[in-house]
Scaffold this active site. Structure first.
Site, PDB file in Angstrom:
ATOM      1  N   SER A  69       0.313  -1.180   0.430  1.00 56.24           N
ATOM      2  CA  SER A  69       0.125   0.137  -0.399  1.00 56.24           C
ATOM      3  C   SER A  69       1.468   0.981   0.357  1.00 56.24           C
ATOM      4  CB  SER A  69      -0.697   0.584   1.196  1.00 56.24           C
ATOM      5  OG  SER A  69      -1.806  -1.058   1.252  1.00 56.24           O
TER       6      SER A  69
HETATM    7  N1  SAH Z   1      -1.119  -4.833   4.156  1.00 55.76           N
HETATM    8  C1  SAH Z   1      -0.365  -4.882   2.853  1.00 55.76           C
HETATM    9  C2  SAH Z   1      -1.214  -4.711   1.653  1.00 55.76           C
HETATM   10  C3  SAH Z   1      -1.473  -5.878   0.968  1.00 55.76           C
HETATM   11  S1  SAH Z   1      -2.750  -5.816  -0.330  1.00 55.76           S
HETATM   12  C4  SAH Z   1       0.891  -3.404   2.831  1.00 55.76           C
HETATM   13  O1  SAH Z   1       1.488  -3.535   3.997  1.00 55.76           O
HETATM   14  O2  SAH Z   1       0.885  -3.394   2.143  1.00 55.76           O
HETATM   15  C5  SAH Z   1      -3.533  -6.490  -0.300  1.00 55.76           C
HETATM   16  C6  SAH Z   1      -3.784  -8.366   0.408  1.00 55.76           C
HETATM   17  O3  SAH Z   1      -5.290  -8.623   0.354  1.00 55.76           O
HETATM   18  C7  SAH Z   1      -2.749  -8.919  -0.630  1.00 55.76           C
HETATM   19  O4  SAH Z   1      -2.155  -9.667  -0.651  1.00 55.76           O
HETATM   20  C8  SAH Z   1      -4.184 -10.095  -1.654  1.00 55.76           C
HETATM   21  O5  SAH Z   1      -3.944 -11.221  -1.610  1.00 55.76           O
HETATM   22  C9  SAH Z   1      -4.910  -9.460   0.305  1.00 55.76           C
HETATM   23  N2  SAH Z   1      -7.028 -10.248   0.192  1.00 55.76           N
HETATM   24  C10 SAH Z   1      -7.319  -9.772  -0.910  1.00 55.76           C
HETATM   25  N3  SAH Z   1      -8.280 -10.950  -0.418  1.00 55.76           N
HETATM   26  C11 SAH Z   1      -7.753 -11.516   0.743  1.00 55.76           C
HETATM   27  C12 SAH Z   1      -8.979 -12.046   1.570  1.00 55.76           C
HETATM   28  N4  SAH Z   1     -10.330 -12.277   1.205  1.00 55.76           N
HETATM   29  N5  SAH Z   1      -8.335 -13.024   2.849  1.00 55.76           N
HETATM   30  C13 SAH Z   1      -7.221 -12.707   2.916  1.00 55.76           C
HETATM   31  N6  SAH Z   1      -6.477 -11.302   2.573  1.00 55.76           N
HETATM   32  C14 SAH Z   1      -6.535 -11.084   1.202  1.00 55.76           C
END
Ligand code: SAH
Length: 225
Positions: free
Chosen positions: A74
């Site tokens: 993010s």
């Molecule tokens: N928190 C991260 C951002 C990750 S992007 C950061 O610090 O940068 C969002 C993440 O959510 C992705 O890795 C994706 O695989 C995950 N995601 C999407 N749907 C999800 C679900 N139903 N359960 C768990 N994770 C999920």
């Protein structure tokens, strides 16, 4: 060198140094982030170790970057904004994060909150995040490979819940696992741009407030090995 990490790699040199990080912090403050606790957590957390080496030189730009598997780390501004909203009423005792990804948001939370729980549906991302959090000695984070739409019922209720992936509507399970007086920060909507929503649980029900327009990956059901 296998998994061995040198101090200089963690501290960073040149474009990954603490000074570079402080430049990012100043930029976030200029953009309206005012919570000093959040700015301090960002100053203390090396973001370059959460992305591929080839992208390390861009780690302190205020931008989302690819982390593989079609996912992104993010944007720092959004991490800061969501964290600020989550702790505005006081530090929650425990926070659940949906979508660990590379683990950066979890690392920021771990510096502010006693107990952090984070779930990720893509196993290889989760395992890499686990390794990074271990390297940073952030032992107050527990990770689980699971579909976060259902929260983490065994560990709840949570005083804070933060979702890093956008569902079409707020999953019922997350509302159920939110403690009274707790705060849920979550992007909601279809398509590329969503509403960042703050939901507060009261004794009588839920209060909802839109904070901003944001761009998150969609919340996807099921898990991937
Ligand atoms: N928190 C991260 C951002 C990750 S992007 C950061 O610090 O940068 C969002 C993440 O959510 C992705 O890795 C994706 O695989 C995950 N995601 C999407 N749907 C999800 C679900 N139903 N359960 C768990 N994770 C999920």
């Amino acid at each position: 060198m296998g998994n061995r990490v040198t101090d200089s790699e963690l501290l960073g040199i040149g474009f990954t140094s603490r000074r570079t990080r402080e430049r990012l912090v100043r930029r976030l403050a200029d953009a309206g982030i005012s919570d000093q606790r959040v700015l301090a957590a960002i100053a203390e957390t090396p973001r370059h170790i959460f992305v591929d080496e080839a992208l390390a030189h861009r780690a302190y730009e205020d931008t989302a970057l690819p982390i593989g598997h079609g996912q992104t780390i993010s944007q720092p501004y959004v991490v800061a904004r969501m964290t600020e909203a989550l702790i505005a009423d006081g530090i929650p005792d425990s926070v659940l994060e949906i979508g660990t990804g590379c683990g950066y948001q979890a690392a920021i939370l771990a510096r502010l909150v006693p107990r952090v729980y984070s779930v990720e549906r893509i196993r290889p991302l989760l395992e890499r995040a686990r390794e990074r959090l271990r390297r940073l000695k952030l032992t107050n984070v527990q990770l689980k490979h699971a579909d976060g739409s259902f929260g983490w019922p065994e560990k709840g209720p949570f005083e804070g819940i933060l979702a890093a992936a956008a569902p079409r509507s707020v999953p019922e399970g997350l509302l159920e696992q939110l403690a009274v007086d707790g705060r849920l920060v979550i992007p909601v909507g279809e398509g590329d741009v969503q509403d960042l929503v703050l939901i507060r649980r009261t004794t009588g029900g839920f209060e909802r407030e839109n904070l901003a327009r944001v761009r998150f990956v969609p919340l996807v059901s099921g898990t991937l090995r």
